[in-house]
Design a protein around this motif. Structure first.
Motif, PDB file in Angstrom:
ATOM      1  N   GLN A 128      -0.373  18.054 -50.864  1.00 28.08           N
ATOM      2  CA  GLN A 128       0.762  18.491 -50.041  1.00 28.08           C
ATOM      3  C   GLN A 128       1.842  17.423 -49.975  1.00 28.08           C
ATOM      4  OE1 GLN A 128      -0.668  19.667 -46.191  1.00 28.08           O
ATOM      5  NE2 GLN A 128      -1.212  21.735 -46.860  1.00 28.08           N
ATOM      6  N   ASP A 129       1.424  16.156 -49.802  1.00 31.25           N
ATOM      7  CA  ASP A 129       2.391  15.059 -49.714  1.00 31.25           C
ATOM      8  C   ASP A 129       3.203  14.920 -51.009  1.00 31.25           C
ATOM      9  OD1 ASP A 129       1.446  14.567 -47.185  1.00 31.25           O
ATOM     10  OD2 ASP A 129       0.173  12.867 -47.761  1.00 31.25           O
ATOM     11  N   ASN A 130       2.657  15.434 -52.090  1.00 33.83           N
ATOM     12  CA  ASN A 130       3.353  15.354 -53.382  1.00 33.83           C
ATOM     13  C   ASN A 130       3.945  16.705 -53.804  1.00 33.83           C
ATOM     14  OD1 ASN A 130       2.811  12.506 -54.805  1.00 33.83           O
ATOM     15  ND2 ASN A 130       0.974  13.097 -53.631  1.00 33.83           N
ATOM     16  N   GLY A 131       4.074  17.604 -52.852  1.00 36.84           N
ATOM     17  CA  GLY A 131       4.740  18.883 -53.125  1.00 36.84           C
ATOM     18  C   GLY A 131       3.910  19.878 -53.892  1.00 36.84           C
ATOM     19  N   LEU A 132       2.600  19.766 -53.879  1.00 35.49           N
ATOM     20  CA  LEU A 132       1.724  20.679 -54.613  1.00 35.49           C
ATOM     21  C   LEU A 132       0.977  21.599 -53.657  1.00 35.49           C
ATOM     22  CD1 LEU A 132       0.227  18.098 -57.166  1.00 35.49           C
ATOM     23  CD2 LEU A 132       2.104  19.731 -57.557  1.00 35.49           C
ATOM     24  N   HIS A 133       0.519  22.731 -54.196  1.00 39.27           N
ATOM     25  CA  HIS A 133      -0.259  23.672 -53.401  1.00 39.27           C
ATOM     26  C   HIS A 133      -1.666  23.102 -53.150  1.00 39.27           C
ATOM     27  CE1 HIS A 133      -1.235  24.627 -57.640  1.00 39.27           C
ATOM     28  NE2 HIS A 133      -2.462  24.844 -57.158  1.00 39.27           N
ATOM     29  N   GLU A 134      -2.327  23.614 -52.126  1.00 34.07           N
ATOM     30  CA  GLU A 134      -3.689  23.165 -51.806  1.00 34.07           C
ATOM     31  C   GLU A 134      -4.696  23.823 -52.750  1.00 34.07           C
ATOM     32  OE1 GLU A 134      -4.676  23.883 -47.774  1.00 34.07           O
ATOM     33  OE2 GLU A 134      -3.121  22.587 -46.942  1.00 34.07           O
ATOM     34  N   LEU A 135      -5.798  23.124 -52.988  1.00 38.67           N
ATOM     35  CA  LEU A 135      -6.905  23.693 -53.741  1.00 38.67           C
ATOM     36  C   LEU A 135      -7.708  24.617 -52.845  1.00 38.67           C
ATOM     37  CD1 LEU A 135      -8.210  20.495 -55.635  1.00 38.67           C
ATOM     38  CD2 LEU A 135      -6.668  22.276 -56.498  1.00 38.67           C
ATOM     39  N   GLU A 136      -8.241  25.679 -53.451  1.00 38.00           N
ATOM     40  CA  GLU A 136      -9.116  26.590 -52.735  1.00 38.00           C
ATOM     41  C   GLU A 136     -10.571  26.171 -52.938  1.00 38.00           C
ATOM     42  OE1 GLU A 136      -8.420  30.619 -53.764  1.00 38.00           O
ATOM     43  OE2 GLU A 136      -6.279  30.553 -53.271  1.00 38.00           O
ATOM     44  N   TRP A 137     -11.312  26.218 -51.834  1.00 32.02           N
ATOM     45  CA  TRP A 137     -12.736  25.850 -51.894  1.00 32.02           C
ATOM     46  C   TRP A 137     -13.494  26.923 -52.686  1.00 32.02           C
ATOM     47  CZ3 TRP A 137     -15.466  21.646 -50.197  1.00 32.02           C
ATOM     48  CH2 TRP A 137     -16.866  21.751 -50.171  1.00 32.02           C
ATOM     49  N   TYR A 138     -14.243  26.428 -53.670  1.00 28.09           N
ATOM     50  CA  TYR A 138     -14.998  27.349 -54.518  1.00 28.09           C
ATOM     51  C   TYR A 138     -16.469  26.968 -54.449  1.00 28.09           C
ATOM     52  CZ  TYR A 138     -16.462  29.984 -58.646  1.00 28.09           C
ATOM     53  OH  TYR A 138     -17.108  30.840 -59.502  1.00 28.09           O
ATOM     54  N   THR A 166      -9.196  25.047 -63.117  1.00 26.24           N
ATOM     55  CA  THR A 166      -8.016  25.897 -63.162  1.00 26.24           C
ATOM     56  C   THR A 166      -8.246  27.230 -62.457  1.00 26.24           C
ATOM     57  OG1 THR A 166      -8.730  26.769 -65.301  1.00 26.24           O
ATOM     58  CG2 THR A 166      -7.213  24.870 -65.306  1.00 26.24           C
ATOM     59  N   GLY A 167      -9.472  27.542 -62.157  1.00 26.34           N
ATOM     60  CA  GLY A 167      -9.751  28.765 -61.422  1.00 26.34           C
ATOM     61  C   GLY A 167     -10.078  29.957 -62.298  1.00 26.34           C
ATOM     62  N   PHE A 168     -10.153  29.792 -63.637  1.00 25.42           N
ATOM     63  CA  PHE A 168     -10.513  30.897 -64.537  1.00 25.42           C
ATOM     64  C   PHE A 168     -12.011  31.182 -64.453  1.00 25.42           C
ATOM     65  CE2 PHE A 168      -6.619  29.275 -66.527  1.00 25.42           C
ATOM     66  CZ  PHE A 168      -5.890  30.453 -66.572  1.00 25.42           C
ATOM     67  N   ALA A 169     -12.389  32.364 -64.710  1.00 26.66           N
ATOM     68  CA  ALA A 169     -13.812  32.765 -64.579  1.00 26.66           C
ATOM     69  C   ALA A 169     -14.611  32.216 -65.737  1.00 26.66           C
ATOM     70  CB  ALA A 169     -13.916  34.277 -64.571  1.00 26.66           C
ATOM     71  N   GLU A 170     -13.920  31.939 -66.889  1.00 21.69           N
ATOM     72  CA  GLU A 170     -14.674  31.449 -68.051  1.00 21.69           C
ATOM     73  C   GLU A 170     -14.893  29.943 -67.933  1.00 21.69           C
ATOM     74  OE1 GLU A 170     -12.359  34.942 -68.633  1.00 21.69           O
ATOM     75  OE2 GLU A 170     -11.658  32.882 -68.420  1.00 21.69           O
ATOM     76  N   HIS A 171     -15.751  29.547 -66.969  1.00 22.59           N
ATOM     77  CA  HIS A 171     -16.041  28.117 -66.829  1.00 22.59           C
ATOM     78  C   HIS A 171     -17.031  27.652 -67.864  1.00 22.59           C
ATOM     79  CE1 HIS A 171     -13.763  27.619 -63.215  1.00 22.59           C
ATOM     80  NE2 HIS A 171     -14.401  28.633 -62.633  1.00 22.59           N
ATOM     81  N   GLY A 172     -17.887  28.535 -68.251  1.00 23.40           N
ATOM     82  CA  GLY A 172     -18.891  28.100 -69.219  1.00 23.40           C
ATOM     83  C   GLY A 172     -20.032  27.348 -68.562  1.00 23.40           C
ATOM     84  N   TRP A 173     -20.186  27.429 -67.202  1.00 23.74           N
ATOM     85  CA  TRP A 173     -21.261  26.703 -66.519  1.00 23.74           C
ATOM     86  C   TRP A 173     -22.463  27.612 -66.336  1.00 23.74           C
ATOM     87  CZ3 TRP A 173     -17.107  25.160 -62.500  1.00 23.74           C
ATOM     88  CH2 TRP A 173     -16.278  24.193 -63.059  1.00 23.74           C
TER      89      TRP A 173
END
Length: 274
Positions: A168-178, A267-274
């Motif tokens: 936030q201090d650097n003008g970016l959006h927050e990460l969502e908890w996954y 990045t939030g894509f479903a294809e994590h490969g984990w």
């Protein structure tokens, strides 16, 4: 002597000049004159006093008794006055003692008030010192016995909030908890407790960072220390200030007095490969 005696004496002094007349006036004149004088002298006590001799004596006795009673009453009165004066003297002494005691009481009260004020001041200082002692004791226990007891889940949220604050201090959006990232971060932190050292994961397709905390008193201090350390990494902006990052999570596992911390973001894509 009574008044009758004095009256008869006066009469005799009055009759003496007439004696010569009795001697020159003849025998009969002298005789009757003497008889009259005798009768006169006999009646003088009654006439002179105006009352019988017996009643007069009674009056004198009553007068003397009254005088004696008056003297006795006066004596009692003098004695009572003397006792009153003595009581007044005792009362004056008692009043003087009371005044002295009042002065001593005022002095004692002033000393008591002064000591009470000092006691309140010392009580306040004691409370202040007790609070400082408790704080220092907690710090001492933490230094001697290790890191304070901080819940793993609380520390995870504190570190994650610190990361989002940086964004936030650097003008970016927050990460969502996954939750998926959280499970992986937790597993990796547990792995580091086994090997007893920090190590990066081989399975992350996003960004990661690790940190080891010991000896801290609060979770806030641990989170702050982790961010300060991570900022020293040349790849800090890539790992934490990446615009492509959407999801994130932090996993913490405590081993003894050590907290092993793993941070993941992707990045939030479903294809994590984990």
């Amino acid at each position: 002597m009574n008044q009758g005696y004095w009256k008869r004496r006066v009469m005799w002094r009055w009759l003496v000049p007439l004696w010569g007349f009795e001697q020159t006036g003849g025998y009969m004149v002298k005789r009757w004159f003497l008889v009259g004088v005798m009768l006169l002298l006999a009646s003088l006590p009654m006439v002179a006093c105006g009352m019988p001799q017996k009643e007069y004596d009674v009056v004198l006795e009553e007068r003397d008794a009254a005088q004696a009673q008056t003297v006795s009453v006066k004596s009692d009165l003098d004695k009572a006055e003397s006792e009153i004066d003595s009581r007044k003297s005792d009362l004056a002494t008692a009043n003087a003692d009371l005044t002295k005691l009042k002065v001593e009481l005022e002095i004692t009260q002033a000393k008591y008030d002064e000591l009470s004020a000092k006691d309140s001041e010392l009580s306040a200082k004691h409370s202040e010192l007790s609070a400082k002692y408790s704080e220092l004791s907690a710090k001492y226990d933490a230094l001697i016995h290790g890191t304070a007891r901080i819940k793993e889940e609380d520390l995870e949220q504190l570190v994650f909030e610190s990361v989002n604050q940086e964004r936030q201090d650097n003008g970016l959006h927050e990460l969502e908890w996954y939750s998926g990232l959280h499970t992986m971060a937790k597993d990796h932190s547990y792995h580091m407790t086994i090997i007893k050292r920090l190590e990066y994961s081989e399975y992350s397709t996003g960004w990661q960072e690790v940190f080891l905390a010991v000896g801290y008193l609060t979770g806030d201090r641990i989170a702050n220390a982790a961010m300060i350390t991570w900022k020293l990494d040349p790849n800090y902006k890539t790992k934490f200030l990446n615009e492509a990052a959407k999801n994130g999570a932090v996993g913490v596992v405590k081993s003894g007095e050590y907290y092993y911390i793993t941070y993941y973001a992707d990045t939030g894509f479903a294809e994590h490969g984990w």
